[in-house]
Design a protein around this motif. Structure first.
Motif, PDB file in Angstrom:
ATOM      1  N   TYR A 105     108.272  11.285  19.507  1.00  0.00           N
ATOM      2  CA  TYR A 105     107.982  11.421  20.943  1.00  0.00           C
ATOM      3  C   TYR A 105     109.374  11.134  21.271  1.00  0.00           C
ATOM      4  CZ  TYR A 105     103.193  11.667  20.481  1.00  0.00           C
ATOM      5  OH  TYR A 105     101.779  11.823  20.017  1.00  0.00           O
ATOM      6  N   GLY A 106     109.841  12.164  21.997  1.00  0.00           N
ATOM      7  CA  GLY A 106     110.699  11.579  23.093  1.00  0.00           C
ATOM      8  C   GLY A 106     112.166  11.362  22.214  1.00  0.00           C
ATOM      9  N   ILE A 107     112.909   9.638  22.391  1.00  0.00           N
ATOM     10  CA  ILE A 107     113.844   9.649  21.268  1.00  0.00           C
ATOM     11  C   ILE A 107     113.020   8.364  20.370  1.00  0.00           C
ATOM     12  CG2 ILE A 107     115.608  10.361  23.012  1.00  0.00           C
ATOM     13  CD1 ILE A 107     115.583   7.272  23.942  1.00  0.00           C
ATOM     14  N   CYS A 108     112.037   7.922  20.670  1.00  0.00           N
ATOM     15  CA  CYS A 108     111.718   7.578  19.654  1.00  0.00           C
ATOM     16  C   CYS A 108     110.772   7.593  18.516  1.00  0.00           C
ATOM     17  CB  CYS A 108     110.172   6.031  20.641  1.00  0.00           C
ATOM     18  SG  CYS A 108     111.445   5.919  22.140  1.00  0.00           S
ATOM     19  N   ALA A 109     111.077   7.580  17.022  1.00  0.00           N
ATOM     20  CA  ALA A 109     110.624   7.502  16.378  1.00  0.00           C
ATOM     21  C   ALA A 109     109.653   6.508  15.946  1.00  0.00           C
ATOM     22  CB  ALA A 109     111.428   7.292  15.308  1.00  0.00           C
ATOM     23  N   LEU A 110     108.191   7.597  15.380  1.00  0.00           N
ATOM     24  CA  LEU A 110     106.890   6.955  15.367  1.00  0.00           C
ATOM     25  C   LEU A 110     106.905   7.158  14.273  1.00  0.00           C
ATOM     26  CD1 LEU A 110     105.122   8.483  18.434  1.00  0.00           C
ATOM     27  CD2 LEU A 110     106.025   5.730  17.636  1.00  0.00           C
ATOM     28  N   PRO A 111     107.034   6.287  12.845  1.00  0.00           N
ATOM     29  CA  PRO A 111     106.931   6.200  11.688  1.00  0.00           C
ATOM     30  C   PRO A 111     105.476   6.532  11.320  1.00  0.00           C
ATOM     31  CG  PRO A 111     108.209   4.233  12.270  1.00  0.00           C
ATOM     32  CD  PRO A 111     108.076   5.260  13.015  1.00  0.00           C
ATOM     33  N   ASP A 112     104.650   6.210  12.159  1.00  0.00           N
ATOM     34  CA  ASP A 112     103.040   5.736  11.967  1.00  0.00           C
ATOM     35  C   ASP A 112     102.622   7.644  12.427  1.00  0.00           C
ATOM     36  OD1 ASP A 112     103.581   5.354  14.226  1.00  0.00           O
ATOM     37  OD2 ASP A 112     101.526   5.695  14.905  1.00  0.00           O
ATOM     38  N   LEU A 113     102.908   8.441  12.736  1.00  0.00           N
ATOM     39  CA  LEU A 113     102.820   9.823  13.094  1.00  0.00           C
ATOM     40  C   LEU A 113     102.973  10.448  11.341  1.00  0.00           C
ATOM     41  CD1 LEU A 113     101.697  11.597  14.991  1.00  0.00           C
ATOM     42  CD2 LEU A 113     103.984  12.253  15.921  1.00  0.00           C
ATOM     43  N   SER A 114     103.635  10.112  11.153  1.00  0.00           N
ATOM     44  CA  SER A 114     104.734  11.094  10.292  1.00  0.00           C
ATOM     45  C   SER A 114     103.735  10.230   8.964  1.00  0.00           C
ATOM     46  CB  SER A 114     105.484  10.470   9.266  1.00  0.00           C
ATOM     47  OG  SER A 114     106.821  10.799  10.003  1.00  0.00           O
ATOM     48  N   ASN A 115     102.998   9.304   9.128  1.00  0.00           N
ATOM     49  CA  ASN A 115     101.777   8.744   7.956  1.00  0.00           C
ATOM     50  C   ASN A 115     100.758   9.539   7.898  1.00  0.00           C
ATOM     51  OD1 ASN A 115     103.236   6.557   6.148  1.00  0.00           O
ATOM     52  ND2 ASN A 115     103.055   5.120   7.533  1.00  0.00           N
ATOM     53  N   ARG A 116     100.247   9.521   9.467  1.00  0.00           N
ATOM     54  CA  ARG A 116      99.050   9.963   9.486  1.00  0.00           C
ATOM     55  C   ARG A 116      99.104  12.103   9.719  1.00  0.00           C
ATOM     56  NH1 ARG A 116      99.530   8.029  14.879  1.00  0.00           N
ATOM     57  NH2 ARG A 116      99.772   9.675  16.190  1.00  0.00           N
ATOM     58  N   LEU A 117     100.398  12.867   9.672  1.00  0.00           N
ATOM     59  CA  LEU A 117     100.242  13.928   8.412  1.00  0.00           C
ATOM     60  C   LEU A 117     100.038  14.505   7.770  1.00  0.00           C
ATOM     61  CD1 LEU A 117     101.313  16.572   9.760  1.00  0.00           C
ATOM     62  CD2 LEU A 117     103.985  16.143   9.388  1.00  0.00           C
ATOM     63  N   ALA A 118     100.924  13.013   7.244  1.00  0.00           N
ATOM     64  CA  ALA A 118     100.826  13.069   5.423  1.00  0.00           C
ATOM     65  C   ALA A 118      99.538  12.442   5.334  1.00  0.00           C
ATOM     66  CB  ALA A 118     101.744  11.767   4.327  1.00  0.00           C
ATOM     67  N   GLN A 119      98.256  12.052   6.095  1.00  0.00           N
ATOM     68  CA  GLN A 119      97.047  11.633   5.423  1.00  0.00           C
ATOM     69  C   GLN A 119      96.604  12.784   5.431  1.00  0.00           C
ATOM     70  OE1 GLN A 119      96.169   8.292   7.476  1.00  0.00           O
ATOM     71  NE2 GLN A 119      97.442   6.949   6.626  1.00  0.00           N
ATOM     72  N   ARG A 120      96.381  13.434   6.761  1.00  0.00           N
ATOM     73  CA  ARG A 120      95.920  14.841   7.229  1.00  0.00           C
ATOM     74  C   ARG A 120      96.419  15.875   6.412  1.00  0.00           C
ATOM     75  NH1 ARG A 120      91.840  16.772   8.700  1.00  0.00           N
ATOM     76  NH2 ARG A 120      91.948  18.623   9.513  1.00  0.00           N
ATOM     77  N   SER A 160     106.383  18.256  -4.536  1.00  0.00           N
ATOM     78  CA  SER A 160     106.867  18.012  -3.502  1.00  0.00           C
ATOM     79  C   SER A 160     105.418  17.933  -2.469  1.00  0.00           C
ATOM     80  CB  SER A 160     107.492  19.368  -3.070  1.00  0.00           C
ATOM     81  OG  SER A 160     109.225  18.763  -3.355  1.00  0.00           O
ATOM     82  N   LEU A 161     104.680  18.339  -2.867  1.00  0.00           N
ATOM     83  CA  LEU A 161     103.306  18.160  -2.602  1.00  0.00           C
ATOM     84  C   LEU A 161     102.639  16.798  -2.385  1.00  0.00           C
ATOM     85  CD1 LEU A 161     101.572  21.173  -3.516  1.00  0.00           C
ATOM     86  CD2 LEU A 161     101.804  21.083  -1.523  1.00  0.00           C
ATOM     87  N   SER A 162     102.863  16.296  -3.390  1.00  0.00           N
ATOM     88  CA  SER A 162     102.715  14.244  -3.831  1.00  0.00           C
ATOM     89  C   SER A 162     103.089  13.889  -2.994  1.00  0.00           C
ATOM     90  CB  SER A 162     102.757  14.646  -5.038  1.00  0.00           C
ATOM     91  OG  SER A 162     102.563  12.548  -5.458  1.00  0.00           O
ATOM     92  N   ARG A 163     104.417  14.119  -3.366  1.00  0.00           N
ATOM     93  CA  ARG A 163     105.138  13.924  -1.960  1.00  0.00           C
ATOM     94  C   ARG A 163     104.420  13.831  -0.907  1.00  0.00           C
ATOM     95  NH1 ARG A 163     111.095  14.371  -2.962  1.00  0.00           N
ATOM     96  NH2 ARG A 163     111.828  11.940  -2.566  1.00  0.00           N
ATOM     97  N   LEU A 164     105.245  14.948  -0.413  1.00  0.00           N
ATOM     98  CA  LEU A 164     104.041  14.633   1.352  1.00  0.00           C
ATOM     99  C   LEU A 164     103.087  14.215   1.632  1.00  0.00           C
ATOM    100  CD1 LEU A 164     105.444  18.485   1.528  1.00  0.00           C
ATOM    101  CD2 LEU A 164     105.855  17.139   3.002  1.00  0.00           C
ATOM    102  N   GLU A 165     102.483  14.260   0.660  1.00  0.00           N
ATOM    103  CA  GLU A 165     100.591  13.229   0.504  1.00  0.00           C
ATOM    104  C   GLU A 165     101.152  11.770   0.930  1.00  0.00           C
ATOM    105  OE1 GLU A 165      97.967  14.732  -1.416  1.00  0.00           O
ATOM    106  OE2 GLU A 165      97.874  16.764  -0.800  1.00  0.00           O
ATOM    107  N   LYS A 166     102.255  11.225   0.304  1.00  0.00           N
ATOM    108  CA  LYS A 166     101.749  10.040   0.694  1.00  0.00           C
ATOM    109  C   LYS A 166     103.023   9.816   1.204  1.00  0.00           C
ATOM    110  CE  LYS A 166     101.999  10.214  -4.524  1.00  0.00           C
ATOM    111  NZ  LYS A 166     102.577   9.992  -5.854  1.00  0.00           N
TER     112      LYS A 166
END
Length: 194
Positions: free
Chosen positions: A7-22, A47-53
């Motif tokens: 978001y903007g200039i702040c990285a949100l790693p939890d968003l990446s985690n939520r994408l992986a979970q989704r 690659s799929l396995s790494r994305l989901e993790k």
């Protein structure tokens, strides 16, 4: 280099985690194994396995392949990782996704929601870059591409177009598409999805 959602200039790693979970939830809801999804999407099982993790984040092309496999626009998938719908989102709070491999930046201008269909996306593709999508997430999805600055080449439905600043290309996507820039010019553009 890892791609991350920010978001903007702040990285949100939890968003990446939520994408992986989704992504994992979508696969399970579709009753597909990793092997079946790999075959359907053209993305390797590893690659799929790494994305989901959440070991890695997908490039624009990989995310496009997964969205096509699930029949979802990329923006709809990204909206699924949002927790609630807010009708107004300030410019500095709009979700930005970076694909470092392709010098591609994608900003979701529209407030994220699963309830509404149309949306606006702001993109920047670096000079001498190319992103290809094998197929659309939904057949005949309407796109309006408005080039703000630079030069942009688009191949869609076996037609080639060269856009200059201010040009608008409107089409219904039914097959492969490719966005590319010449070696001496990046491109800044909006995509309106209907």
């Amino acid at each position: 280099m890892r791609n991350i959602l920010v978001y903007g200039i702040c990285a949100l790693p939890d968003l990446s985690n939520r994408l992986a979970q989704r992504l994992k939830r979508l696969r399970l809801e579709s009753h597909m194994s990793l092997d079946q999804l790999a075959e359907k999407s053209g993305v390797s099982r590893a690659s799929l396995s790494r994305l989901e993790k959440a070991d890695v984040s997908p490039t624009a092309e990989v995310l496009g392949k997964l969205c096509a496999a699930y029949g979802l626009p990329m923006s709809r998938l990204l909206a699924m990782v949002e927790e609630e719908f807010t009708p107004l989102v300030d410019a500095d709070a709009q979700e930005v996704w970076h694909d470092e491999d392709n010098a591609f930046v994608r900003k979701s201008v529209s407030p994220p929601t699963q309830a509404l269909g149309g949306e606006v996306i702001e993109c920047r593709l670096g000079a001498g870059q190319s992103i290809s999508y094998d197929k659309p997430p939904r057949a005949n999805m309407e796109h309006h591409v408005v080039l703000r600055a630079g030069r942009l080449n688009i191949e869609v439905n076996d037609q080639k177009y060269a856009l200059n600043p201010g040009d608008c290309l409107r089409y219904q996507l039914s097959g492969r598409s490719k966005f590319s820039t010449p070696s001496d010019s990046a491109a800044s553009y909006f995509i309106f999805l209907v």
